[in-house]
Design an enzyme around this catalytic site. Structure first.
Site, mmCIF file in Angstrom:
data_model
loop_
_atom_site.group_PDB
_atom_site.id
_atom_site.type_symbol
_atom_site.label_atom_id
_atom_site.label_comp_id
_atom_site.label_asym_id
_atom_site.label_seq_id
_atom_site.Cartn_x
_atom_site.Cartn_y
_atom_site.Cartn_z
ATOM 1 N N ASP A 197 -39.721 -35.023 49.097
ATOM 2 C CA ASP A 197 -40.000 -33.880 49.962
ATOM 3 C C ASP A 197 -40.387 -32.713 49.059
ATOM 4 O O ASP A 197 -39.668 -32.427 48.083
ATOM 5 C CB ASP A 197 -38.752 -33.539 50.773
ATOM 6 N N SER A 227 -55.868 -23.948 55.596
ATOM 7 C CA SER A 227 -56.211 -24.076 57.009
ATOM 8 C C SER A 227 -57.028 -22.872 57.452
ATOM 9 O O SER A 227 -56.894 -21.774 56.884
ATOM 10 C CB SER A 227 -54.927 -24.154 57.857
ATOM 11 N N TYR A 272 -46.631 -21.918 61.902
ATOM 12 C CA TYR A 272 -47.700 -22.463 61.058
ATOM 13 C C TYR A 272 -48.597 -21.342 60.537
ATOM 14 O O TYR A 272 -48.976 -21.334 59.359
ATOM 15 C CB TYR A 272 -48.516 -23.470 61.868
ATOM 16 N N ASN A 273 -48.933 -20.371 61.403
ATOM 17 C CA ASN A 273 -49.723 -19.220 60.957
ATOM 18 C C ASN A 273 -49.032 -18.519 59.788
ATOM 19 O O ASN A 273 -49.660 -18.222 58.759
ATOM 20 C CB ASN A 273 -49.874 -18.194 62.091
ATOM 21 N N LYS A 296 -49.075 -20.644 56.540
ATOM 22 C CA LYS A 296 -50.380 -20.768 55.900
ATOM 23 C C LYS A 296 -50.883 -19.437 55.343
ATOM 24 O O LYS A 296 -51.534 -19.408 54.294
ATOM 25 C CB LYS A 296 -51.389 -21.369 56.884
#
Length: 300
Positions: free
Chosen positions: A69, A148, A161-162, A165
């Site tokens: 991981d 992304s 996620y925003n 990233k």
């Protein structure tokens, strides 16, 4: 291509994180087609062994699997050490490991939000900490991070996620500045738009449905070609998707219009027409049966 360039490719030593699925797996296969020696890193040994078999069939010189991981800095360091011990050097690293979650900031479980953000930011930090000293000692090397479109724009219900990233891209740009004294060490970022990978069906969600890559949808193999190309042609940030610059321009130049449109468009084009109970998906543990190079979406 000259004989010398061909020989250089077949001697490549490449480590790929997130190699069990999606863009990471597609990138590993494309490096295998060049005859590279590969070290594949992801959380699921079962899925890594499947990816390794594909890479051997594609022409890899050698393939090793290292279940790890990226949130475990010691495990990431061990994978890098294994590559260097086995081959005497490390030429290329592709960092593609990521997880995703759907849900508003108010509804998403704090531990899910933190894990998604940590995987993007702390995971990338651990990769940098393990890889860059080796590149510095060699005075050469290429590290490509799969970023992304959502590192440059935001969408509702994807706040974790925003955030991850955007933070990851900040870390990448900082490292690019810190490596200016090493002209043959390159850190590049590739930012795909919607891509037909399994991540949308593996994501955590509290929305009652899973996600769908918004159009235009690209194949992971197409994005992987952009990843592999960064070895010969490094870029600070390469958008992989012809619509990305237009979307980014709307976000930056016309924010009221962008904000009014992004939510309704996401509901139509960014969510699957299914029904699922709240789930943490693969955020905390891999789901091997859902890992593959491609997801169930048509890509170009």
């Amino acid at each position: 291509m000259t004989a010398e360039e061909t020989a250089d490719r077949t001697r490549e030593v490449v480590l790929v994180t997130g190699a069990s699925s999606g863009i990471g797996r597609a990138s590993a296969v494309q490096f295998a087609e060049r005859g590279a020696a590969l070290v594949l890193v992801a959380r699921s040994r079962e899925s890594l062994e499947q990816a390794a078999a594909e890479c051997r069939a594609a022409g890899a010189r050698e393939v090793q699997v290292c279940p790890a991981d990226v949130l475990d800095g010691a495990a990431v360091q061990a994978a890098v050490d294994r590559a260097v011990t086995s081959h005497g050097r490390l030429d290329v690293v592709v960092h593609s490991a990521t997880v995703m979650a759907y849900g508003s900031i108010e509804d998403l479980q704090p531990e899910v939000f933190e894990r998604v953000v940590d995987t993007a930011i702390k995971g990338t930090f651990h990769v940098f900490r393990a890889v860059l000293p080796q590149f510095r000692a060699q005075q050469r090397g290429s590290l490509v991070v799969v970023s992304s479109l959502l590192a440059s724009v935001t969408t509702p219900t994807m706040g974790a996620y925003n955030t991850g990233k955007w933070g990851q891209l900040g870390l990448i740009r900082t490292v690019q500045q810190e490596l200016r004294d090493l002209p043959d060490v390159h850190v590049s970022a590739v930012a795909p738009g919607g891509t037909s990978t399994p991540i949308y069906r593996q994501a955590a969600t509290v929305l009652g449905n899973t996600g769908h890559p918004p159009p235009p949808v690209y194949t992971p193999e197409r994005v992987a070609r952009a990843v592999v190309a960064r070895v010969a042609d490094p870029r600070r940030l390469k958008q992989s998707g012809f619509a990305n610059p237009l979307i980014i321009a709307g976000f930056r130049l016309l924010p009221p219009v962008y904000d009014a449109l992004v939510g309704p468009l996401l509901k139509v084009f960014g969510y699957a027409r299914d029904s699922v109970p709240p789930t943490t998906g693969n955020v905390f543990a891999p789901v091997p049966e859902k890992e593959a190079t491609r997801g169930p979406f048509v890509g170009i």
